[in-house]
Design an enzyme around this catalytic site. Structure first.
Site, mmCIF file in Angstrom:
data_model
loop_
_atom_site.group_PDB
_atom_site.id
_atom_site.type_symbol
_atom_site.label_atom_id
_atom_site.label_comp_id
_atom_site.label_asym_id
_atom_site.label_seq_id
_atom_site.Cartn_x
_atom_site.Cartn_y
_atom_site.Cartn_z
ATOM 1 N N HIS A 107 -68.340 90.224 -29.762
ATOM 2 C CA HIS A 107 -67.873 91.300 -30.999
ATOM 3 C C HIS A 107 -68.608 92.611 -30.578
ATOM 4 O O HIS A 107 -68.226 93.628 -31.156
ATOM 5 C CB HIS A 107 -68.021 90.620 -32.169
ATOM 6 N N TYR A 209 -74.692 74.043 -33.862
ATOM 7 C CA TYR A 209 -75.812 74.483 -34.707
ATOM 8 C C TYR A 209 -76.390 73.343 -35.150
ATOM 9 O O TYR A 209 -75.884 72.348 -35.619
ATOM 10 C CB TYR A 209 -75.667 75.636 -35.794
HETATM 11 ZN ZN LIG Z 1 -69.782 84.725 -33.086
#
Ligand SMILES: [Zn+2]
Length: 299
Positions: A107, A209
């Site tokens: 991004h 995570y």
């Molecule tokens: Zn990301």
């Protein structure tokens, strides 16, 4: 729903598993390349346009005083965005403001090049500004593995802060967890005598995570829970996100082209399903990690 469930899971999770190149390697996987295929730009609603790739989103918000570009994708997405702008008759130099959802390579990898191309001001949250300045290095989960060209942020936006250009206002909602400064952006548009709330929802996935006892990000679980609550609190008519698969980009774009009167991007139910799926997935991940930790501690 399937598309909302698969999207965030897919995000980063699969690419991390298939990551084969060194840091700053350009588009090292088929998966990344598959996300970055050209698509024709189109108007989503009023002054909000899609100018991104097949999955990696980029949004143009036009105003009478120049334009806002939200997301630039990978460095390799920049030529696609530029071609889309050209197709819409937009000069890169008329982009005044650059925004992003978060400082991951898919991004933010193109921000440096897009800033040079447009001369626009880059605005981001403080944690994302720091990550952008590091080119994504030192990420709490990925370390230096998904590095990109560092880029300088010109202005910091706080939670609830606004960015205004040409009478158009975008509001920043900090929704941390996926990264420490992940930002959801919202705006309102008037169309057909009706006001619509547009939500550019940040990623709230946590692929691989550690949500329990994470020394690199001690508040991650608290942040993710607060982010889900913040997303749920947002009024949403038009549901958009950094990855097309999260909000059904391909199907909705096809439906829009074939039956514009159905307004497929107006999808409050899809947005609620996205919040539900994200929360359920995160709770499951957290519960499994907490149970595993407890079992280890009993041994
Ligand atoms: Zn990301």
């Amino acid at each position: 729903m399937c598309r909302n469930f698969l999207g965030p899971l897919f995000h980063l999770c699969v690419w991390f598993a298939t990551f084969v190149g060194p840091a700053v390697s350009a588009q090292p996987t088929e998966l990344w390349r598959s996300w970055n295929q050209p698509v024709a730009p189109f108007r989503i609603v009023e002054n909000v346009y899609y100018v991104g790739a097949s999955d990696i989103a980029a949004y143009l918000i036009t105003t009478p005083d120049g334009h806002i570009l939200l997301e630039t994708g990978f460095a390799e997405t920049v030529p696609l965005v530029r071609a889309s702008l050209r197709q819409l008759g937009i000069e890169p130099r008329d982009i005044r403001i650059l925004l992003t959802s978060h400082a991951h390579i898919d991004h933010a990898g193109g921000l440096k090049a897009m800033k040079a191309l447009t001369g626009a001001r880059l605005i981001a949250s403080a944690p994302e500004a720091a990550a952008l300045a590091r080119g994504g290095r030192g990420d709490f989960h990925y370390g230096d593995q998904l590095a990109f060209e560092p880029v300088t942020v010109d202005e910091i936006v706080a939670d609830g802060g606004t960015v205004t250009l040409g009478g158009v206002t975008l509001t920043a909602h900090l929704t941390p967890g996926h990264t420490p400064g992940s930002t959801t952006w919202t705006c309102r548009v008037r169309t057909g005598g009706r006001e619509l709330d547009v939500v550019f929802a940040a990623s709230v996935s946590a692929p691989g995570y550690q949500l329990v006892n994470n020394a690199a990000y001690p508040d991650i679980w608290r942040d993710l829970q607060a982010s889900i609550a913040a997303l749920r609190a947002l009024p949403c008519d038009v549901f958009l996100a950094p990855h097309g698969q999260v909000f059904g980009l391909t199907n909705k774009a096809r439906r829009l082209a074939e039956h514009p009167e159905t307004h497929p991007f107006i999808d409050p139910d899809g947005y609620r399903a996205f919040c539900d799926d994200a929360e359920a997935r995160l709770r499951k991940q957290h519960a499994e990690q907490a149970a595993a930790l407890e079992a280890r501690n009993k041994r």
